[in-house]
Design an enzyme around this catalytic site. Structure first.
Site, PDB file in Angstrom:
ATOM      1  N   THR A  49       0.737  -1.331   0.051  1.00  0.00           N
ATOM      2  CA  THR A  49       0.035  -0.044  -0.131  1.00  0.00           C
ATOM      3  C   THR A  49       0.962   1.207   0.019  1.00  0.00           C
ATOM      4  O   THR A  49       0.651   2.249  -0.815  1.00  0.00           O
ATOM      5  CB  THR A  49      -0.903   0.186   1.224  1.00  0.00           C
ATOM      6  OG1 THR A  49      -1.619  -1.191   1.278  1.00  0.00           O
ATOM      7  CG2 THR A  49      -1.716   1.209   1.324  1.00  0.00           C
ATOM      8  N   THR A  50       1.849   1.292   0.817  1.00  0.00           N
ATOM      9  CA  THR A  50       2.780   2.469   1.175  1.00  0.00           C
ATOM     10  C   THR A  50       3.608   2.716  -0.178  1.00  0.00           C
ATOM     11  O   THR A  50       3.959   3.901  -0.772  1.00  0.00           O
ATOM     12  CB  THR A  50       3.538   2.269   2.086  1.00  0.00           C
ATOM     13  OG1 THR A  50       2.974   1.993   3.399  1.00  0.00           O
ATOM     14  CG2 THR A  50       4.353   3.577   2.466  1.00  0.00           C
ATOM     15  N   TYR A 112     -12.537  -4.511  -2.731  1.00  0.00           N
ATOM     16  CA  TYR A 112     -13.746  -4.102  -3.589  1.00  0.00           C
ATOM     17  C   TYR A 112     -14.627  -5.262  -3.801  1.00  0.00           C
ATOM     18  O   TYR A 112     -15.830  -5.044  -3.776  1.00  0.00           O
ATOM     19  CB  TYR A 112     -13.296  -3.648  -5.054  1.00  0.00           C
ATOM     20  CG  TYR A 112     -14.418  -3.006  -5.973  1.00  0.00           C
ATOM     21  CD1 TYR A 112     -14.776  -1.747  -5.428  1.00  0.00           C
ATOM     22  CD2 TYR A 112     -14.784  -3.756  -6.847  1.00  0.00           C
ATOM     23  CE1 TYR A 112     -16.039  -1.264  -6.403  1.00  0.00           C
ATOM     24  CE2 TYR A 112     -15.889  -3.175  -7.538  1.00  0.00           C
ATOM     25  CZ  TYR A 112     -16.502  -2.152  -7.304  1.00  0.00           C
ATOM     26  OH  TYR A 112     -17.428  -1.693  -7.893  1.00  0.00           O
ATOM     27  N   TYR A 138      -2.481 -10.159   4.923  1.00  0.00           N
ATOM     28  CA  TYR A 138      -2.514  -8.574   5.243  1.00  0.00           C
ATOM     29  C   TYR A 138      -4.100  -8.322   5.245  1.00  0.00           C
ATOM     30  O   TYR A 138      -4.922  -8.277   4.465  1.00  0.00           O
ATOM     31  CB  TYR A 138      -1.784  -7.562   4.211  1.00  0.00           C
ATOM     32  CG  TYR A 138      -1.960  -6.150   4.432  1.00  0.00           C
ATOM     33  CD1 TYR A 138      -2.166  -5.869   5.658  1.00  0.00           C
ATOM     34  CD2 TYR A 138      -1.722  -5.208   3.418  1.00  0.00           C
ATOM     35  CE1 TYR A 138      -2.202  -4.391   6.004  1.00  0.00           C
ATOM     36  CE2 TYR A 138      -1.374  -4.011   3.633  1.00  0.00           C
ATOM     37  CZ  TYR A 138      -1.660  -3.394   4.878  1.00  0.00           C
ATOM     38  OH  TYR A 138      -1.795  -2.194   5.068  1.00  0.00           O
ATOM     39  N   ARG A 143      -9.596  -0.628   4.087  1.00  0.00           N
ATOM     40  CA  ARG A 143      -9.452  -0.406   2.572  1.00  0.00           C
ATOM     41  C   ARG A 143      -9.675  -1.409   1.920  1.00  0.00           C
ATOM     42  O   ARG A 143     -10.296  -1.253   0.576  1.00  0.00           O
ATOM     43  CB  ARG A 143      -7.635  -0.579   2.630  1.00  0.00           C
ATOM     44  CG  ARG A 143      -6.920   0.545   3.025  1.00  0.00           C
ATOM     45  CD  ARG A 143      -5.787   0.999   1.935  1.00  0.00           C
ATOM     46  NE  ARG A 143      -4.862   2.182   2.557  1.00  0.00           N
ATOM     47  CZ  ARG A 143      -4.462   2.954   1.786  1.00  0.00           C
ATOM     48  NH1 ARG A 143      -4.893   3.177   0.431  1.00  0.00           N
ATOM     49  NH2 ARG A 143      -3.752   3.992   2.312  1.00  0.00           N
ATOM     50  N   LYS A 166      -0.013  -9.596   8.642  1.00  0.00           N
ATOM     51  CA  LYS A 166      -0.094  -8.125   9.033  1.00  0.00           C
ATOM     52  C   LYS A 166      -1.240  -7.648   9.543  1.00  0.00           C
ATOM     53  O   LYS A 166      -2.336  -7.732   8.572  1.00  0.00           O
ATOM     54  CB  LYS A 166       0.476  -7.309   7.784  1.00  0.00           C
ATOM     55  CG  LYS A 166       0.682  -5.810   7.989  1.00  0.00           C
ATOM     56  CD  LYS A 166       1.094  -5.000   6.648  1.00  0.00           C
ATOM     57  CE  LYS A 166       1.148  -3.445   7.157  1.00  0.00           C
ATOM     58  NZ  LYS A 166       1.364  -2.639   5.744  1.00  0.00           N
ATOM     59  N   ILE A 208       5.155  -4.103  10.384  1.00  0.00           N
ATOM     60  CA  ILE A 208       5.308  -3.646   8.916  1.00  0.00           C
ATOM     61  C   ILE A 208       5.132  -2.215   9.056  1.00  0.00           C
ATOM     62  O   ILE A 208       3.799  -1.878   9.170  1.00  0.00           O
ATOM     63  CB  ILE A 208       4.768  -4.484   8.066  1.00  0.00           C
ATOM     64  CG1 ILE A 208       5.008  -5.916   8.100  1.00  0.00           C
ATOM     65  CG2 ILE A 208       4.960  -3.944   6.728  1.00  0.00           C
ATOM     66  CD1 ILE A 208       4.608  -6.924   6.907  1.00  0.00           C
TER      67      ILE A 208
END
Length: 296
Positions: A49-50, A112, A138, A143, A166, A208
């Site tokens: 994501t980052t 989604y 994750y 999100r 995570k 993380i």
């Protein structure tokens, strides 16, 4: 019992630096990796994501991951971002991790689509059966739109090469349930910097991190101190960095952390739409935090 080494410690969810034309800046990528390795982080995670993986095309995603493995050169672990809401694409990314000899894959829950709990289980089962690379799942419902529930997480944890999670649900009760009931070799890693110390105190294995992009050395010391039971030292670092942890989420990640790193002259402040630069009021708050920490 897993045959893989346990993932633990301070791990950096690395930003993807772009040049002024919006292309991946390979020189800056190498510089950032050197800073991380010199700081002693336990793993680097590109294309999460980052790392703005959602706006990298296939070729760029593969290139950034391959370069990270090359630049790291076995000096620390590399866990590539390999998740997707398309199970087949996640399988391709996981197989690619094997091909480039990455140490593992970080595989996000399908976003989604909003699959059922059974859908989550079979998504990760299919990915795991496609390759023998170790996989960290994750969970980030803010999100993805769906939380992977405790019962499902524990069921997934029994799949042989799924070796950790995570956890970014923000639900401490869920985190404690995982820590209590997980297999002994299953890593539980904080997905929120501000939760890292608490998670380790409860028996977790590390974090993380976003903030490790800006202060990899201090963050690594905090995690290592906590894991060694040096709670006074770890708390001092935690509270010193706490305002930066918060400032990194004044707007959607990775906008603040890339703005901060630009102020620190580490990268160009370039995003890909739909990410845009910070609002001026938030930028001023972030700048103040960085100045207070002596980072700019």
């Amino acid at each position: 019992m897993s045959s893989f080494p346990k993932f633990q410690g301070a791990m950096t969810a690395l930003v993807t630096p772009f040049d002024r034309l919006g292309k991946v800046h390979e020189g800056h990528l190498k510089k950032l990796i050197e800073l991380q390795v010199e700081a002693g982080v336990d793993a680097i995670i590109p294309c999460g994501t980052t790392g703005e993986a959602s706006t990298l095309d296939y070729a760029e995603h593969f290139r950034v991951c391959e370069l990270t493995v090359e630049y790291v050169d076995n000096r620390t672990k590399v866990i590539i971002g390999g998740g997707s809401n398309n199970t087949q694409r996640a399988i391709e990314l996981t197989r690619f991790a094997n091909k480039i000899e990455a140490d593992g894959v970080l595989s996000v829950a399908p976003y989604y689509n909003k699959p059922s709990q059974e859908g989550h289980y079979h998504h990760f089962k299919e990915i795991a059966e496609s390759s023998d690379v170790p996989i960290i799942i994750y969970n980030i419902p803010a999100r993805t739109g769906v939380n992977i529930q405790l019962e499902t997480l524990l069921r997934i944890s029994e799949i042989p090469n799924i070796v950790g999670i995570k956890e970014a649900s923000g639900d401490l009760d869920q985190i404690m349930g995982i820590l209590r009931d997980r297999p002994p070799d299953f890593s539980v890693l904080a997905g929120d910097d501000s939760f890292a110390l608490a998670l380790i105190a409860l028996g977790g294995d590390g974090c993380i991190s976003v903030i490790a992009n800006e202060v990899p050395g201090e963050f690594t010391r905090m995690i290592h101190d906590a894991m060694e039971g040096k709670w006074k030292e770890a708390r001092e670092i935690h509270y010193r960095l706490y305002e930066l942890m918060r400032a990194n989420f004044l707007e959607t990640n990775p906008v603040p952390v890339k703005a901060a790193m630009s102020m620190m002259h580490l990268i160009e402040e370039v995003y890909r739409l739909p990410m845009v630069p910070m609002q001026s009021s938030n930028r001023q708050k972030l700048q103040g935090v960085l100045q207070n920490l002596g980072l700019i």
